[in-house]
Design a protein around this motif. Structure first.
Motif, mmCIF file in Angstrom:
data_model
loop_
_atom_site.group_PDB
_atom_site.id
_atom_site.type_symbol
_atom_site.label_atom_id
_atom_site.label_comp_id
_atom_site.label_asym_id
_atom_site.label_seq_id
_atom_site.Cartn_x
_atom_site.Cartn_y
_atom_site.Cartn_z
ATOM 1 N N ALA A 278 11.057 0.437 16.146
ATOM 2 C CA ALA A 278 9.693 -0.084 16.292
ATOM 3 C C ALA A 278 8.697 0.660 15.411
ATOM 4 O O ALA A 278 7.753 0.061 14.869
ATOM 5 C CB ALA A 278 9.268 0.000 17.755
ATOM 6 N N ASP A 279 8.894 1.993 15.237
ATOM 7 C CA ASP A 279 7.935 2.763 14.443
ATOM 8 C C ASP A 279 8.064 2.517 12.945
ATOM 9 O O ASP A 279 7.240 2.995 12.158
ATOM 10 C CB ASP A 279 8.089 4.258 14.737
ATOM 11 N N LYS A 280 9.084 1.771 12.545
ATOM 12 C CA LYS A 280 9.288 1.457 11.134
ATOM 13 C C LYS A 280 8.713 0.089 10.755
ATOM 14 O O LYS A 280 8.734 -0.307 9.586
ATOM 15 C CB LYS A 280 10.777 1.472 10.792
ATOM 16 N N LEU A 281 8.209 -0.664 11.728
ATOM 17 C CA LEU A 281 7.680 -2.004 11.477
ATOM 18 C C LEU A 281 6.201 -1.935 11.121
ATOM 19 O O LEU A 281 5.447 -1.136 11.692
ATOM 20 C CB LEU A 281 7.862 -2.878 12.725
ATOM 21 N N ASN A 282 5.800 -2.800 10.194
ATOM 22 C CA ASN A 282 4.365 -2.913 9.916
ATOM 23 C C ASN A 282 3.726 -3.855 10.930
ATOM 24 O O ASN A 282 4.409 -4.423 11.793
ATOM 25 C CB ASN A 282 4.110 -3.373 8.477
ATOM 26 N N GLU A 283 2.422 -4.040 10.834
ATOM 27 C CA GLU A 283 1.702 -4.828 11.840
ATOM 28 C C GLU A 283 2.182 -6.280 11.873
ATOM 29 O O GLU A 283 2.397 -6.852 12.962
ATOM 30 C CB GLU A 283 0.191 -4.784 11.547
ATOM 31 N N LYS A 284 2.397 -6.870 10.705
ATOM 32 C CA LYS A 284 2.846 -8.266 10.649
ATOM 33 C C LYS A 284 4.223 -8.418 11.289
ATOM 34 O O LYS A 284 4.470 -9.369 12.055
ATOM 35 C CB LYS A 284 2.873 -8.738 9.196
ATOM 36 N N GLN A 285 5.121 -7.478 10.999
ATOM 37 C CA GLN A 285 6.469 -7.539 11.563
ATOM 38 C C GLN A 285 6.446 -7.318 13.071
ATOM 39 O O GLN A 285 7.179 -7.988 13.817
ATOM 40 C CB GLN A 285 7.347 -6.485 10.881
ATOM 41 N N SER A 286 5.603 -6.403 13.517
ATOM 42 C CA SER A 286 5.489 -6.130 14.959
ATOM 43 C C SER A 286 4.997 -7.362 15.714
ATOM 44 O O SER A 286 5.504 -7.686 16.802
ATOM 45 C CB SER A 286 4.539 -4.954 15.206
ATOM 46 N N ASN A 287 4.032 -8.061 15.150
ATOM 47 C CA ASN A 287 3.501 -9.270 15.802
ATOM 48 C C ASN A 287 4.554 -10.372 15.867
ATOM 49 O O ASN A 287 4.683 -11.066 16.881
ATOM 50 C CB ASN A 287 2.270 -9.774 15.047
ATOM 51 N N LYS A 288 5.304 -10.520 14.783
ATOM 52 C CA LYS A 288 6.355 -11.544 14.758
ATOM 53 C C LYS A 288 7.442 -11.225 15.771
ATOM 54 O O LYS A 288 7.935 -12.117 16.478
ATOM 55 C CB LYS A 288 6.948 -11.641 13.359
ATOM 56 N N LEU A 289 7.812 -9.936 15.861
ATOM 57 C CA LEU A 289 8.834 -9.526 16.830
ATOM 58 C C LEU A 289 8.339 -9.756 18.253
ATOM 59 O O LEU A 289 9.095 -10.249 19.105
ATOM 60 C CB LEU A 289 9.184 -8.047 16.621
ATOM 61 N N GLN A 290 7.096 -9.402 18.516
ATOM 62 C CA GLN A 290 6.549 -9.577 19.850
ATOM 63 C C GLN A 290 6.552 -11.044 20.265
ATOM 64 O O GLN A 290 6.889 -11.381 21.414
ATOM 65 C CB GLN A 290 5.115 -9.016 19.900
ATOM 66 N N THR A 291 6.200 -11.926 19.349
ATOM 67 C CA THR A 291 6.211 -13.371 19.640
ATOM 68 C C THR A 291 7.628 -13.838 19.961
ATOM 69 O O THR A 291 7.850 -14.635 20.892
ATOM 70 C CB THR A 291 5.671 -14.159 18.430
ATOM 71 N N LEU A 292 8.599 -13.355 19.213
ATOM 72 C CA LEU A 292 10.000 -13.720 19.441
ATOM 73 C C LEU A 292 10.478 -13.250 20.809
ATOM 74 O O LEU A 292 11.095 -14.022 21.563
ATOM 75 C CB LEU A 292 10.884 -13.122 18.349
ATOM 76 N N LEU A 293 10.161 -12.014 21.172
ATOM 77 C CA LEU A 293 10.629 -11.455 22.448
ATOM 78 C C LEU A 293 9.973 -12.155 23.638
ATOM 79 O O LEU A 293 10.601 -12.332 24.689
ATOM 80 C CB LEU A 293 10.340 -9.950 22.493
ATOM 81 N N GLU A 294 8.734 -12.559 23.466
ATOM 82 C CA GLU A 294 8.049 -13.269 24.552
ATOM 83 C C GLU A 294 8.623 -14.660 24.776
ATOM 84 O O GLU A 294 8.573 -15.188 25.892
ATOM 85 C CB GLU A 294 6.555 -13.370 24.235
ATOM 86 N N SER A 295 9.204 -15.237 23.715
ATOM 87 C CA SER A 295 9.720 -16.604 23.827
ATOM 88 C C SER A 295 11.194 -16.649 24.217
ATOM 89 O O SER A 295 11.705 -17.713 24.584
ATOM 90 C CB SER A 295 9.541 -17.338 22.490
ATOM 91 N N ASN A 296 11.902 -15.526 24.152
ATOM 92 C CA ASN A 296 13.343 -15.523 24.446
ATOM 93 C C ASN A 296 13.672 -14.291 25.295
ATOM 94 O O ASN A 296 13.677 -13.169 24.810
ATOM 95 C CB ASN A 296 14.141 -15.501 23.146
ATOM 96 N N SER A 297 13.962 -14.516 26.582
ATOM 97 C CA SER A 297 14.201 -13.407 27.512
ATOM 98 C C SER A 297 15.492 -12.651 27.189
ATOM 99 O O SER A 297 15.559 -11.424 27.380
ATOM 100 C CB SER A 297 14.268 -13.940 28.947
#
Length: 410
Positions: A278-297
């Motif tokens: 997680a600490d290696k992701l930039n802001e854009k990547q973090s937002n995309k990952l968060q959206t993915l995790l929220e949509s797929n349990s």
């Protein structure tokens, strides 16, 4: 055109330099020599003095001379020992049957450490096979022997397998995990191959080995249990996390197949996001990952468990690490994901070896660094067909390159 250069600089022992000239076509420098008459005629087979039957002249290639290819014409004695016995004396600076001086072979081998054989061949105008054979012969002669019987003071060792090419001719490499250097390499990746190394260790050396770092393959485990029953087996973190990454990959592929078109679009290009810290992701990547995790349990569970799995190696003791590992596996068992359950089963099977890390703090960093060097050898050569030569190059990669290839050893 002739050139007068000190014989001490040329270092052609046993020869007297008569003339140094540029060939008529201007393509090379020729060093004309005659045999030093003060030198006794010695039979190379017996070491006995003999009489000179006749003089033989031959040409050998030397290191380039002021930008020109250099050829040395030397004169050697044919030694008469007895009737029917005549042999050519040895030359101190060139081997029998070789067309290149020792220092030229040193130069070729030095270049081969940093360049591909093809590049050296083109650079020096020598056939590919000749360059490889010279480098191989030079390494066989100069590399220090890897003799397990001479090893002492070992506490931690690491073992791994490497391939000459993908899926071809595997080799076993063994490292001293404290000193950080290669101590053995041999063709094959079976228990018998590793056992051969362990059985050659002196009893006092083998008894002092506390732990062996390895991946989770069964062959090397068997060898350690048979030959080093008192040593712990440590499965390194790198391979554990690598296996978990495979579980994430397989489960993500399954989730992609089940997803609707919008879900598939969301999952495209997210594989590396799930694997990256997680600490290696930039802001854009973090937002995309968060959206993915929220949509797929399921993917969210896999990601959270990845973070918890990495925290295992912070446990202060073997018992604490074992407890954390079991709790992790219980959570994985409660999921409905097949690949996650299979991975948890594997963790339990290898629990002792994984948690032995807490006792010894032994990582595979040195092994992986060695594997990177070996990978560079393969990449530079675009594959090596000669397994014995590959073994020599691996041994060479573990030795510091302190002496410049362009200068003679003092």
């Amino acid at each position: 055109m002739t050139i007068d250069i000190s014989q001490h600089i040329l270092r052609l022992k046993g020869q007297r330099v008569n003339e140094i000239e540029l060939a008529e076509d201007g393509a090379k420098v020729i060093v004309q020599c005659s045999r030093d008459a003060r030198r006794s005629a010695i039979d190379p087979a017996t070491g006995k003095k003999g009489s000179i039957n006749q003089h033989i002249r031959r040409q050998v290639n030397d290191i380039p001379f002021f930008g020109y290819p250099c050829v040395i014409e030397i004169e050697l004695a044919q030694v008469f020992i007895s009737k029917g016995e005549r042999r050519i004396e040895a030359c101190p600076f060139v081997d029998k049957g070789c067309r290149f001086t020792h220092r030229f072979c040193h130069l070729i081998s030095g270049l081969c450490r940093h360049l591909s054989i093809l590049a050296v061949s083109r650079h020096l105008g020598i056939r590919w096979e000749t360059v490889k054979n010279i480098d191989k012969a030079y390494l066989m002669e100069t590399l220090p022997a890897l003799d397990p019987a001479q090893l002492a003071g070992l506490e931690y060792i690491g073992v791994d397998e490497v391939a000459r090419a993908k899926g071809h001719d595997y080799m076993t490499v063994v490292y001293d995990m404290v000193g950080g250097h290669l101590i053995w390499v041999e063709a094959g990746r079976t228990a018998e191959v590793f056992s051969r190394f362990l059985k050659q260790l002196r009893p006092d050396t083998a008894h002092k080995i506390k732990a062996v770092s390895m991946d989770m393959g069964p062959a090397y485990q068997k060898a350690v249990r048979e030959s080093l029953p008192m040593a712990d087996i440590v499965f390194d973190r790198f391979h554990v996390m690598k296996n978990y990454s495979k579980a994430i990959h397989n489960q993500r592929r399954l989730e992609f197949r089940k997803a609707d078109p919008s879900g598939k679009e969301l999952m495209k290009g997210t594989h590396y996001l799930l694997l990256k810290n997680a600490d290696k992701l930039n802001e854009k990547q973090s937002n995309k990952l968060q959206t993915l995790l929220e949509s797929n349990s399921n993917l969210n569970t896999l990601y959270v468990l990845k973070e918890q799995l990495q925290a295992l190696w912070s446990a202060p003791s073997f018992e604490g690490m074992s407890e954390q590992l079991e709790n992790w596996c219980l959570i994985a068992d409660q999921s409905h994901m097949l690949y996650l359950k299979k991975f948890a089963k594997s963790l339990r099977k290898h629990c002792v070896g994984i948690c032995n890390y807490a006792k010894h703090k032994l990582t595979s960093a040195r092994i992986e660094a060695g594997n990177v060097s070996i990978g560079m050898i393969r990449k530079r050569a675009r594959g090596i067909r000669d397994t014995e030569y590959f073994k020599l190059k691996i041994r060479q990669s573990s030795i510091p390159d302190n002496q410049s290839m362009f200068y003679l050893k003092s």
